[in-house]
Write a protein that holds these residues in place. Structure first.
Motif, PDB file in Angstrom:
ATOM      1  N   LEU A   9       0.807  -1.225   0.000  1.00 36.54           N
ATOM      2  CA  LEU A   9       0.000   0.000   0.000  1.00 36.54           C
ATOM      3  C   LEU A   9       0.840   1.276   0.000  1.00 36.54           C
ATOM      4  O   LEU A   9       0.561   2.195  -0.783  1.00 36.54           O
ATOM      5  N   PRO A  10       1.860   1.385   0.858  1.00 34.83           N
ATOM      6  CA  PRO A  10       2.641   2.626   0.851  1.00 34.83           C
ATOM      7  C   PRO A  10       3.354   2.897  -0.482  1.00 34.83           C
ATOM      8  O   PRO A  10       3.573   4.052  -0.849  1.00 34.83           O
ATOM      9  N   VAL A  11       3.697   1.841  -1.205  1.00 35.32           N
ATOM     10  CA  VAL A  11       4.356   2.012  -2.500  1.00 35.32           C
ATOM     11  C   VAL A  11       3.323   2.347  -3.580  1.00 35.32           C
ATOM     12  O   VAL A  11       3.517   3.243  -4.405  1.00 35.32           O
ATOM     13  N   LEU A  12       2.207   1.625  -3.558  1.00 35.75           N
ATOM     14  CA  LEU A  12       1.168   1.815  -4.567  1.00 35.75           C
ATOM     15  C   LEU A  12       0.428   3.138  -4.389  1.00 35.75           C
ATOM     16  O   LEU A  12      -0.021   3.741  -5.366  1.00 35.75           O
ATOM     17  N   PHE A  13       0.288   3.569  -3.149  1.00 33.76           N
ATOM     18  CA  PHE A  13      -0.438   4.793  -2.819  1.00 33.76           C
ATOM     19  C   PHE A  13       0.417   5.622  -1.864  1.00 33.76           C
ATOM     20  O   PHE A  13       0.292   5.493  -0.635  1.00 33.76           O
ATOM     21  N   PRO A  14       1.281   6.466  -2.411  1.00 34.46           N
ATOM     22  CA  PRO A  14       2.214   7.223  -1.564  1.00 34.46           C
ATOM     23  C   PRO A  14       1.533   8.052  -0.476  1.00 34.46           C
ATOM     24  O   PRO A  14       2.134   8.300   0.566  1.00 34.46           O
ATOM     25  N   ALA A  15       0.297   8.449  -0.662  1.00 33.30           N
ATOM     26  CA  ALA A  15      -0.407   9.239   0.353  1.00 33.30           C
ATOM     27  C   ALA A  15      -1.012   8.366   1.456  1.00 33.30           C
ATOM     28  O   ALA A  15      -1.584   8.886   2.416  1.00 33.30           O
ATOM     29  N   TYR A  16      -0.882   7.057   1.343  1.00 32.46           N
ATOM     30  CA  TYR A  16      -1.438   6.137   2.342  1.00 32.46           C
ATOM     31  C   TYR A  16      -0.794   6.387   3.700  1.00 32.46           C
ATOM     32  O   TYR A  16       0.426   6.486   3.821  1.00 32.46           O
ATOM     33  N   ASP A  17      -1.622   6.494   4.711  1.00 30.06           N
ATOM     34  CA  ASP A  17      -1.154   6.711   6.089  1.00 30.06           C
ATOM     35  C   ASP A  17      -1.441   5.441   6.887  1.00 30.06           C
ATOM     36  O   ASP A  17      -2.594   5.143   7.208  1.00 30.06           O
ATOM     37  N   ALA A  18      -0.402   4.693   7.209  1.00 35.15           N
ATOM     38  CA  ALA A  18      -0.570   3.418   7.909  1.00 35.15           C
ATOM     39  C   ALA A  18      -1.267   3.583   9.256  1.00 35.15           C
ATOM     40  O   ALA A  18      -1.944   2.670   9.718  1.00 35.15           O
ATOM     41  N   SER A  19      -1.131   4.750   9.885  1.00 31.95           N
ATOM     42  CA  SER A  19      -1.783   4.953  11.184  1.00 31.95           C
ATOM     43  C   SER A  19      -3.302   5.013  11.045  1.00 31.95           C
ATOM     44  O   SER A  19      -4.024   4.777  12.008  1.00 31.95           O
ATOM     45  N   GLU A  20      -3.801   5.295   9.844  1.00 25.19           N
ATOM     46  CA  GLU A  20      -5.251   5.323   9.605  1.00 25.19           C
ATOM     47  C   GLU A  20      -5.779   3.955   9.193  1.00 25.19           C
ATOM     48  O   GLU A  20      -6.976   3.712   9.217  1.00 25.19           O
ATOM     49  N   GLY A  21      -4.890   3.064   8.785  1.00 20.87           N
ATOM     50  CA  GLY A  21      -5.304   1.724   8.393  1.00 20.87           C
ATOM     51  C   GLY A  21      -6.023   1.719   7.057  1.00 20.87           C
ATOM     52  O   GLY A  21      -5.924   2.665   6.274  1.00 20.87           O
ATOM     53  N   TYR A  22      -6.732   0.661   6.791  1.00 23.08           N
ATOM     54  CA  TYR A  22      -7.470   0.503   5.542  1.00 23.08           C
ATOM     55  C   TYR A  22      -8.719  -0.317   5.798  1.00 23.08           C
ATOM     56  O   TYR A  22      -8.857  -0.980   6.824  1.00 23.08           O
ATOM     57  N   GLU A  23      -9.639  -0.263   4.862  1.00 23.16           N
ATOM     58  CA  GLU A  23     -10.854  -1.069   4.917  1.00 23.16           C
ATOM     59  C   GLU A  23     -11.078  -1.677   3.539  1.00 23.16           C
ATOM     60  O   GLU A  23     -11.007  -0.970   2.529  1.00 23.16           O
TER      61      GLU A  23
END
Length: 69
Positions: A12-26
């Motif tokens: 996710l961090p590579v595919l979506f640079p704006a991804y914030d791991a602290s917010e998680g995903y659904e």
């Protein structure tokens, strides 16, 4: 298929640079494109509903989500 899902989630961090791991995903949805070959015989057609339900439950378990029903 599930290995691809797991790899995409790890990336996710590579595919979506704006991804914030602290917010998680659904995972809000999942698309399954079924082929035509389940309709090749009466027996396979009759088993389709149970097989698909088993597939969904199995996928949820492998993705570490409890089945909803």
């Amino acid at each position: 298929m599930l290995a691809d899902v797991r790899q995409a989630l790890q990336d996710l961090p590579v595919l979506f640079p704006a991804y914030d791991a602290s917010e998680g995903y659904e995972i809000a949805g999942f698309l399954w494109d079924q082929g035509w070959n389940d309709g090749c015989s009466v027996e396979e057609s009759q088993d389709y509903e149970k097989n698909m339900a088993d597939f969904i439950v199995g996928a949820l378990v492998l993705m570490e989500h409890r089945p909803c029903c």
